[in-house]
Design a protein around this motif. Structure first.
Motif, PDB file in Angstrom:
ATOM      1  N   PRO A 213       0.814  -1.222   0.000  1.00  0.00           N
ATOM      2  CA  PRO A 213       0.000   0.000   0.000  1.00  0.00           C
ATOM      3  C   PRO A 213       0.850   1.276   0.000  1.00  0.00           C
ATOM      4  N   GLU A 214       1.986   1.245   0.695  1.00  0.00           N
ATOM      5  CA  GLU A 214       2.866   2.413   0.705  1.00  0.00           C
ATOM      6  C   GLU A 214       3.425   2.670  -0.697  1.00  0.00           C
TER       7      GLU A 214
ATOM      8  N   SER B 250       0.842   4.127  -2.988  1.00  0.00           N
ATOM      9  CA  SER B 250       0.690   5.572  -2.745  1.00  0.00           C
ATOM     10  C   SER B 250       1.800   6.352  -3.432  1.00  0.00           C
ATOM     11  N   ASP B 251       3.023   5.808  -3.391  1.00  0.00           N
ATOM     12  CA  ASP B 251       4.153   6.466  -4.060  1.00  0.00           C
ATOM     13  C   ASP B 251       3.942   6.519  -5.571  1.00  0.00           C
ATOM     14  N   ILE B 252       3.447   5.419  -6.136  1.00  0.00           N
ATOM     15  CA  ILE B 252       3.209   5.359  -7.582  1.00  0.00           C
ATOM     16  C   ILE B 252       2.151   6.386  -7.980  1.00  0.00           C
ATOM     17  N   ILE B 253       1.073   6.461  -7.219  1.00  0.00           N
ATOM     18  CA  ILE B 253       0.007   7.426  -7.502  1.00  0.00           C
ATOM     19  C   ILE B 253       0.547   8.852  -7.424  1.00  0.00           C
ATOM     20  N   ALA B 254       1.372   9.131  -6.420  1.00  0.00           N
ATOM     21  CA  ALA B 254       1.957  10.467  -6.277  1.00  0.00           C
ATOM     22  C   ALA B 254       2.860  10.797  -7.458  1.00  0.00           C
ATOM     23  N   GLU B 255       3.628   9.809  -7.949  1.00  0.00           N
ATOM     24  CA  GLU B 255       4.497  10.027  -9.108  1.00  0.00           C
ATOM     25  C   GLU B 255       3.672  10.354 -10.358  1.00  0.00           C
ATOM     26  N   VAL B 256       2.596   9.612 -10.568  1.00  0.00           N
ATOM     27  CA  VAL B 256       1.742   9.843 -11.741  1.00  0.00           C
ATOM     28  C   VAL B 256       1.112  11.232 -11.666  1.00  0.00           C
ATOM     29  N   ARG B 257       0.630  11.601 -10.492  1.00  0.00           N
ATOM     30  CA  ARG B 257       0.034  12.926 -10.328  1.00  0.00           C
ATOM     31  C   ARG B 257       1.061  14.030 -10.566  1.00  0.00           C
ATOM     32  N   ALA B 258       2.279  13.830 -10.092  1.00  0.00           N
ATOM     33  CA  ALA B 258       3.330  14.834 -10.290  1.00  0.00           C
ATOM     34  C   ALA B 258       3.663  14.988 -11.774  1.00  0.00           C
ATOM     35  N   ARG B 259       3.731  13.871 -12.500  1.00  0.00           N
ATOM     36  CA  ARG B 259       4.002  13.949 -13.946  1.00  0.00           C
ATOM     37  C   ARG B 259       2.865  14.642 -14.676  1.00  0.00           C
ATOM     38  N   ALA B 260       1.633  14.362 -14.270  1.00  0.00           N
ATOM     39  CA  ALA B 260       0.480  15.010 -14.906  1.00  0.00           C
ATOM     40  C   ALA B 260       0.499  16.510 -14.629  1.00  0.00           C
ATOM     41  N   ALA B 261       0.813  16.892 -13.404  1.00  0.00           N
ATOM     42  CA  ALA B 261       0.881  18.312 -13.058  1.00  0.00           C
ATOM     43  C   ALA B 261       1.978  19.006 -13.848  1.00  0.00           C
ATOM     44  N   ALA B 262       3.096  18.335 -14.068  1.00  0.00           N
ATOM     45  CA  ALA B 262       4.194  18.916 -14.841  1.00  0.00           C
ATOM     46  C   ALA B 262       3.782  19.143 -16.290  1.00  0.00           C
ATOM     47  N   LYS B 263       3.029  18.202 -16.852  1.00  0.00           N
ATOM     48  CA  LYS B 263       2.559  18.363 -18.229  1.00  0.00           C
ATOM     49  C   LYS B 263       1.585  19.533 -18.334  1.00  0.00           C
ATOM     50  N   VAL B 264       0.714  19.655 -17.344  1.00  0.00           N
ATOM     51  CA  VAL B 264      -0.250  20.753 -17.356  1.00  0.00           C
ATOM     52  C   VAL B 264       0.466  22.091 -17.253  1.00  0.00           C
ATOM     53  N   SER B 265       1.431  22.186 -16.351  1.00  0.00           N
ATOM     54  CA  SER B 265       2.132  23.455 -16.173  1.00  0.00           C
ATOM     55  C   SER B 265       3.061  23.765 -17.349  1.00  0.00           C
ATOM     56  N   ALA B 266       3.434  22.759 -18.139  1.00  0.00           N
ATOM     57  CA  ALA B 266       4.281  22.992 -19.312  1.00  0.00           C
ATOM     58  C   ALA B 266       3.493  23.650 -20.441  1.00  0.00           C
ATOM     59  N   GLY B 267       2.182  23.649 -20.307  1.00  0.00           N
ATOM     60  CA  GLY B 267       1.360  24.346 -21.289  1.00  0.00           C
ATOM     61  C   GLY B 267       0.915  23.511 -22.465  1.00  0.00           C
TER      62      GLY B 267
END
Length: 81
Positions: free
Chosen positions: A46-47, A50-67
């Protein structure tokens, strides 16, 4: 865990879930081990999930902020060659 093959037949779905969770299931015939049921790829803890989900969310946020928006994501399909 050791289990007679005849008993394993009726509990196969449960045994597979346990193997996916990391448990090793040894199947026996006449008190002799004949097969072992283990996961091909163990399920992450489970830990780790959670790390995998956080990594995916961080990559998605980076793509969004890249425009790079999705409005023109498939434009390459319609451009002349």
């Amino acid at each position: 865990m050791q289990l007679v093959i005849a008993d394993a037949k009726t509990r196969l779905a449960n045994l597979i879930r346990r193997a996916e969770a990391g448990e090793e299931i040894v199947l026996t015939r006449r008190q002799q081990a004949v097969a072992c049921l283990v996961a091909v790829k163990p399920r992450p803890s489970p830990e780790r999930q959670s790390d995998i989900i956080a990594e995916v969310r961080a990559r998605a946020a980076a793509k969004v902020s890249a425009g790079t928006g999705s409005a023109h994501a498939q434009d390459f399909l319609y451009q002349p060659r």
